[in-house]
Scaffold this active site. Sequence first.
Site, PDB file in Angstrom:
ATOM      1  N   CYS A 168       0.871  -1.181   0.000  1.00 23.44           N
ATOM      2  CA  CYS A 168       0.000   0.000   0.000  1.00 23.44           C
ATOM      3  C   CYS A 168       0.903   1.224   0.000  1.00 23.44           C
ATOM      4  O   CYS A 168       2.086   1.134  -0.348  1.00 23.44           O
ATOM      5  CB  CYS A 168      -0.975  -0.019   1.183  1.00 23.44           C
ATOM      6  N   ASN A 180       2.372   1.454   4.306  1.00 24.97           N
ATOM      7  CA  ASN A 180       2.691   0.178   4.964  1.00 24.97           C
ATOM      8  C   ASN A 180       2.430   0.232   6.479  1.00 24.97           C
ATOM      9  O   ASN A 180       3.108  -0.420   7.265  1.00 24.97           O
ATOM     10  CB  ASN A 180       4.140  -0.262   4.678  1.00 24.97           C
ATOM     11  N   CYS A 205      -1.259   0.734   7.405  1.00 26.12           N
ATOM     12  CA  CYS A 205      -2.690   0.422   7.562  1.00 26.12           C
ATOM     13  C   CYS A 205      -3.114  -0.798   6.750  1.00 26.12           C
ATOM     14  O   CYS A 205      -3.329  -1.881   7.295  1.00 26.12           O
ATOM     15  CB  CYS A 205      -3.556   1.629   7.170  1.00 26.12           C
ATOM     16  N   ARG A 206      -3.248  -0.641   5.435  1.00 22.14           N
ATOM     17  CA  ARG A 206      -3.846  -1.699   4.619  1.00 22.14           C
ATOM     18  C   ARG A 206      -2.958  -2.921   4.413  1.00 22.14           C
ATOM     19  O   ARG A 206      -3.405  -4.053   4.605  1.00 22.14           O
ATOM     20  CB  ARG A 206      -4.276  -1.134   3.250  1.00 22.14           C
ATOM     21  N   SER A 207      -1.706  -2.711   3.978  1.00 24.94           N
ATOM     22  CA  SER A 207      -0.884  -3.902   3.672  1.00 24.94           C
ATOM     23  C   SER A 207      -0.476  -4.686   4.921  1.00 24.94           C
ATOM     24  O   SER A 207      -0.413  -5.915   4.865  1.00 24.94           O
ATOM     25  CB  SER A 207       0.315  -3.564   2.774  1.00 24.94           C
ATOM     26  N   ASP A 245      -8.034   3.839   1.171  1.00 23.75           N
ATOM     27  CA  ASP A 245      -7.087   4.287   2.189  1.00 23.75           C
ATOM     28  C   ASP A 245      -7.860   4.778   3.422  1.00 23.75           C
ATOM     29  O   ASP A 245      -8.629   5.733   3.335  1.00 23.75           O
ATOM     30  CB  ASP A 245      -6.257   5.435   1.586  1.00 23.75           C
TER      31      ASP A 245
END
Length: 163
Positions: free
Chosen positions: A8, A11, A13-15, A125
Amino acid sequence: MINVLFVCLGNICRSPTAQGVFSTLVDKEGLGQSIHIDSAGTGAWHAGDPPDPRAQAAAKARGYDLSLQRARKVIAMDFHIFHYIIAMDRQNYSDLSMIASPETLSKIELFLTFEPNLGVAEVPDPYYGGTDGFAQVLDLIEAASRGLLQDIRRQHIDNNTEN
Ligand code: 4NP
């Protein structure tokens, strides 16, 4: 060993969430020795940081522990080490495409293409939004993780006598 990298922007939050969810699924399916999982960001602002506390809390509420992860930036070598480079949104996909060499370009995939029934193309995001955003990210990631594992099984594990 099949190597999977989730990517993401930051690195944090999402990934990292994808890494935690997918690792848990892979372990549950008894494939922890066959699939190696990591995550990285296209940006380096948060390098060395643990995942965002909001992402950690949302993940923990569903039984995923992200606390030991640390952010890092994507590097060129990643395109040689990893078989799957999985982008959370189209911007990540485009940024990754610019770092990839022509022969590694096809390793980049948009995560939600592994669960076409979602009718959503991107993991949004959540960084500047409220807590709802983190739960939504988890819903999307949990669904796409099942599709990704199915793809890996089909392409690399099931009925593959060469492994
Ligand atoms: P991520 O979220 O890409 O899911 O880790 C973000 C984290 C940090 C920033 C942006 C997005 N940031 O601008 O610092």
